[in-house]
Design an enzyme around this catalytic site. Structure first.
Site, PDB file in Angstrom:
ATOM      1  N   GLY A  24       0.810  -1.211   0.000  1.00  0.00           N
ATOM      2  CA  GLY A  24       0.000   0.000   0.000  1.00  0.00           C
ATOM      3  C   GLY A  24       0.840   1.256   0.000  1.00  0.00           C
ATOM      4  O   GLY A  24       0.475   2.260   0.631  1.00  0.00           O
ATOM      5  N   ALA A  25       1.953   1.248  -0.739  1.00  0.00           N
ATOM      6  CA  ALA A  25       2.920   2.349  -0.672  1.00  0.00           C
ATOM      7  C   ALA A  25       2.575   3.524  -1.577  1.00  0.00           C
ATOM      8  O   ALA A  25       3.324   4.492  -1.622  1.00  0.00           O
ATOM      9  CB  ALA A  25       4.310   1.830  -1.029  1.00  0.00           C
ATOM     10  N   ASN A  26       1.446   3.469  -2.278  1.00  0.00           N
ATOM     11  CA  ASN A  26       1.131   4.549  -3.211  1.00  0.00           C
ATOM     12  C   ASN A  26       0.382   5.707  -2.567  1.00  0.00           C
ATOM     13  O   ASN A  26       0.203   6.755  -3.186  1.00  0.00           O
ATOM     14  CB  ASN A  26       0.305   4.018  -4.391  1.00  0.00           C
ATOM     15  N   GLY A  61      -1.559   7.327   1.541  1.00  0.00           N
ATOM     16  CA  GLY A  61      -1.648   7.250   2.998  1.00  0.00           C
ATOM     17  C   GLY A  61      -0.286   7.360   3.638  1.00  0.00           C
ATOM     18  O   GLY A  61       0.593   8.077   3.158  1.00  0.00           O
ATOM     19  N   ILE A  62      -0.068   6.622   4.744  1.00  0.00           N
ATOM     20  CA  ILE A  62       1.237   6.653   5.404  1.00  0.00           C
ATOM     21  C   ILE A  62       2.253   5.767   4.689  1.00  0.00           C
ATOM     22  O   ILE A  62       3.450   5.847   4.956  1.00  0.00           O
ATOM     23  CB  ILE A  62       1.133   6.259   6.892  1.00  0.00           C
ATOM     24  N   GLY A  63       1.789   4.936   3.760  1.00  0.00           N
ATOM     25  CA  GLY A  63       2.705   4.073   3.037  1.00  0.00           C
ATOM     26  C   GLY A  63       3.668   4.843   2.158  1.00  0.00           C
ATOM     27  O   GLY A  63       4.851   4.486   2.055  1.00  0.00           O
ATOM     28  N   TYR A 120     -13.471  -3.498  11.448  1.00  0.00           N
ATOM     29  CA  TYR A 120     -12.152  -2.865  11.345  1.00  0.00           C
ATOM     30  C   TYR A 120     -11.351  -3.083  12.621  1.00  0.00           C
ATOM     31  O   TYR A 120     -10.170  -3.453  12.569  1.00  0.00           O
ATOM     32  CB  TYR A 120     -12.317  -1.367  11.066  1.00  0.00           C
TER      33      TYR A 120
END
Length: 290
Positions: free
Chosen positions: A18-20, A22-24, A161
């Protein structure tokens, strides 16, 4: 808040799921600035490639859909050589009731089972540590509902969640126990960003609008939200540590080692969750480098 002093990571390789966004993305950028070769593991290659243009240094983009075990297996099977650092960052939050491609509840399947399978399949290559991103939301539930993991007939996005984030912490705990038992130097750690600006969560409706307004008022930016992950990923901390902001209620502040609930520290629950996860994903602990 002062940023962490990240050591030189030249010659090391890191995967960030998920590096694209948010915090990623700031996590990937920080690792790249420190000299690591960063692999952005993303569901959407076009978005991943666009994000990668902002990552300094050596990097690449690979496709990974954590909501589909076939994609997880394909990613792991394509890996060759050492992997110093795996950051299990990607996730979904407060989604309506749904199922992954393998029939798992969306939060549990993506946030926990996808990363569970990915970690076990890559473990023979990992040389340093696994960092799994949880959330303060693990406090929203009292335990894993082992008799109804998918919350069928009693679904609630908040509960789903929270359960998936509790699962992240129990996974971290049991993984560290197993690593320690075989004398491995690999460490399993967890982190949470506090209340940080993110693209997770529902994007329509009054609740989503109010949530976005609240985030703009009190949330940290993504760079600050990434700091606990970077602490767990780069600092000399014990296995099974949990990093998060040190401010009020863990929402904001400097990165530090923080506490977790009794439910997130239960070794029996961690073992039971591992057994069920192994059965559901067809992956298990093996081939660990010492």
């Amino acid at each position: 808040m002062n940023a962490l002093q990240i050591p030189d990571l030249t010659g090391r390789t890191a995967v960030v799921t998920g590096a694209n966004s948010g915090i990623g993305l700031p996590t990937a950028r920080a690792l790249g600035r420190a000299g690591a070769h960063v692999v952005l593991a993303v569901r959407d290659l076009d978005k991943g490639k666009a994000a990668a243009t902002t990552v300094p240094g050596s990097h690449e983009v690979r496709r990974l859909d954590l909501a589909h075990l076939a994609s997880v297996r394909e990613f792991a099977a394509s890996w060759d050589g050492d992997l110093d650092l795996l950051i299990n960052n990607a996730g979904v939050m407060m989604a309506p009731e749904g199922r992954t491609k393998d029939g798992f509840e969306t939060h549990f399947g993506t946030n926990h089972l996808g990363h569970f399978a990915l970690t076990n399949l890559l473990l023979p290559h990992i040389t340093d540590r696994v960092v799994t991103v949880s959330a303060a939301a693990h406090r929203w539930v009292k335990g894993i509902d082992f008799d109804n993991l998918y919350l069928a007939g009693e679904y609630n996005p908040r509960r789903a969640y929270g359960q998936s984030k509790l699962a992240n912490l129990l996974f971290t705990l049991e993984l560290q126990r197993r690593l320690s038992d075989v004398g491995s130097r690999v460490r399993s750690l967890a982190a949470h960003p506090g209340l940080a600006v993110s693209n997770l969560g529902p994007r329509s409706g009054l609740g989503a609008q109010l949530g976005r307004m609240l985030f703009k008022i009190v949330a940290q930016d993504t760079e600050a939200g990434a700091q606990p992950t970077l602490l767990a990923a780069t600092q000399d901390v014990p296995g099974a540590s949990y990093a998060g902001p040190d401010g009020h209620s863990g929402m904001r502040g400097a990165p530090a080692l923080v506490g977790r609930t009794a439910a997130a520290s239960d070794p029996a629950a961690a073992k039971r969750l591992w057994a069920q996860s192994a059965e559901l994903t067809g992956t298990d602990f093996s081939g660990v480098p010492l």
